[in-house]
Design an enzyme around this catalytic site. Structure first.
Site, PDB file in Angstrom:
ATOM      1  N   MET A 174      -2.311  -4.669  15.898  1.00 53.43           N
ATOM      2  CA  MET A 174      -3.676  -4.525  16.397  1.00 53.43           C
ATOM      3  C   MET A 174      -3.673  -4.540  17.913  1.00 53.43           C
ATOM      4  O   MET A 174      -2.824  -5.209  18.543  1.00 53.43           O
ATOM      5  CB  MET A 174      -4.551  -5.664  15.866  1.00 53.43           C
ATOM      6  CG  MET A 174      -4.679  -5.678  14.357  1.00 53.43           C
ATOM      7  SD  MET A 174      -5.411  -4.158  13.692  1.00 53.43           S
ATOM      8  CE  MET A 174      -7.083  -4.273  14.325  1.00 53.43           C
ATOM      9  N   GLU A 185       0.850  -1.196   0.000  1.00 54.17           N
ATOM     10  CA  GLU A 185       0.000   0.000   0.000  1.00 54.17           C
ATOM     11  C   GLU A 185       0.883   1.243   0.000  1.00 54.17           C
ATOM     12  O   GLU A 185       1.906   1.300   0.695  1.00 54.17           O
ATOM     13  CB  GLU A 185      -0.871  -0.050   1.253  1.00 54.17           C
ATOM     14  CG  GLU A 185      -1.812   1.113   1.467  1.00 54.17           C
ATOM     15  CD  GLU A 185      -2.623   0.950   2.755  1.00 54.17           C
ATOM     16  OE1 GLU A 185      -3.518   1.764   2.988  1.00 54.17           O
ATOM     17  OE2 GLU A 185      -2.345  -0.011   3.518  1.00 54.17           O
ATOM     18  N   VAL A 210      -0.671  -2.679  10.513  1.00 53.82           N
ATOM     19  CA  VAL A 210      -0.088  -2.161  11.749  1.00 53.82           C
ATOM     20  C   VAL A 210      -0.475  -3.092  12.893  1.00 53.82           C
ATOM     21  O   VAL A 210      -1.414  -3.886  12.761  1.00 53.82           O
ATOM     22  CB  VAL A 210      -0.575  -0.725  12.032  1.00 53.82           C
ATOM     23  CG1 VAL A 210      -0.141   0.218  10.918  1.00 53.82           C
ATOM     24  CG2 VAL A 210      -2.090  -0.681  12.221  1.00 53.82           C
ATOM     25  N   LYS A 262      -9.283   2.490  -2.394  1.00 57.07           N
ATOM     26  CA  LYS A 262      -9.607   1.871  -1.110  1.00 57.07           C
ATOM     27  C   LYS A 262     -10.968   2.339  -0.602  1.00 57.07           C
ATOM     28  O   LYS A 262     -11.228   3.547  -0.493  1.00 57.07           O
ATOM     29  CB  LYS A 262      -8.503   2.210  -0.102  1.00 57.07           C
ATOM     30  CG  LYS A 262      -8.609   1.512   1.239  1.00 57.07           C
ATOM     31  CD  LYS A 262      -7.391   1.849   2.095  1.00 57.07           C
ATOM     32  CE  LYS A 262      -7.393   1.106   3.415  1.00 57.07           C
ATOM     33  NZ  LYS A 262      -6.180   1.419   4.215  1.00 57.07           N
ATOM     34  N   CYS A 321      -5.554  -3.319   2.367  1.00 58.89           N
ATOM     35  CA  CYS A 321      -5.414  -3.313   3.813  1.00 58.89           C
ATOM     36  C   CYS A 321      -6.740  -3.480   4.556  1.00 58.89           C
ATOM     37  O   CYS A 321      -7.297  -4.581   4.586  1.00 58.89           O
ATOM     38  CB  CYS A 321      -4.679  -2.050   4.241  1.00 58.89           C
ATOM     39  SG  CYS A 321      -3.906  -2.176   5.888  1.00 58.89           S
TER      40      CYS A 321
END
Length: 294
Positions: free
Chosen positions: A185, A52, A183, A123, A156
């Site tokens: 969680m 991304e 990222v 997105k 993502c």
């Protein structure tokens, strides 16, 4: 490598490129991605997926910075560089990009083949501070028909919504290409793979889809990323990866398209798409029920 015909089965090699873009270093990011695409092609890949926002980096300090780093598609320099390497290496490339259209910005992915730009996905589900910079996607969930099969794209956080995979499967997608910047969680156990990898495996199994997840690594302006890029087959089991947390890697896996399309048939009685209760909801997920009064 293009699709091979081997005793009636169509085979191709897909690659997920795990790399560490640096915010604001667009030319360097694109040059590194081109080198990694070339490496993937030498390993036999005919579809290569990048992370991304692979050209711009992810953690923008302001909308002004995001706007300055975004580019028009398909005429911007990043798309043009990826189109050139796709042509030269005879591959398809799906690459995350910060797209600018007029005064609007989109977290997008370009789909390119040996003959050029095939289209763009934007997105749909924005994560965190992305809401400060980007508009939600407005191109729906297109499926790109190529000589290698039918390609869908998600980015993502889109992968947290099972409807996205189901709608791509209902349109006949064979492979879902997912540029991502996963990222950590909240409450993620340190001894377990990233939640995103579990979601990808479950979605692949429940829809009979191959999913190619290309994540980034590194820490950018204090935000760590989890790596663990993954290629999942249509039966839900990993074909390659998860990759490491902190290193650049190229994952490659061979996909049998004929077998993938048969993966939706779980046994003589059950098919994950045919068994849907479309007497309760229509095939494209609308309920058909009247909306409640406002």
């Amino acid at each position: 490598m293009t699709v091979e015909e081997d005793q009636g089965f169509s085979h191709l090699v897909v690659a997920a490129v795990q790399m560490a873009p640096r915010v604001g270093h667009t030319a360097d990011n694109v040059a590194r991605s081109v080198a990694l695409i070339e490496q993937a092609a030498t390993q036999g890949a005919s579809i290569v997926v990048l992370p991304e926002l692979a050209n711009s980096g992810y953690v923008f300090a302001s909308r002004a910075e995001a706007f300055a780093l975004a580019e028009p598609v398909p005429d911007g320099p990043s798309t043009q560089a990826w189109a050139e390497v796709a042509r030269r290496c005879n591959v398809h490339v799906v690459a995350g990009i910060a797209e600018r259209e007029g005064d609007r910005l989109y977290n997008a992915a370009v789909v390119l083949g040996p003959r050029g730009w095939l289209g763009t996905y934007r997105k749909l589900h924005l994560w965190g501070d992305e809401h400060l910079f980007f508009e939600p996607g407005n191109k729906g969930l297109p499926v790109f028909h190529t000589e290698l099969g039918r390609l869908g794209v998600l980015i993502c956080y889109d992968g947290w919504f099972p409807e996205t995979y189901r709608l791509l499967a209902m349109q006949g997608a064979d492979i879902v290409c997912m540029p991502t910047n996963w990222v950590p969680m909240p409450h993620q156990p340190t001894d377990r793979p990233a939640m995103a990898t579990t979601l990808a495996m479950a979605s692949a199994h429940s829809n009979g889809l191959n999913i190619v997840c290309a994540d980034r690594t590194g820490t950018e302006r204090g935000q760590p990323f989890v790596g663990q890029s993954l290629i999942v087959g249509a039966r839900g089991w990993p074909l390659a990866g998860p990759a490491s947390i902190d290193s650049e890697e190229i994952l490659c896996a061979r996909i049998d398209l004929r077998a993938s399309r048969q993966a939706r048939h779980l046994n003589v009685f059950n098919d994950v798409l045919r068994d849907r209760r479309d007497d309760i909801y229509d095939p494209m997920l609308g309920t058909g029920w009247p909306l409640p009064p406002h």
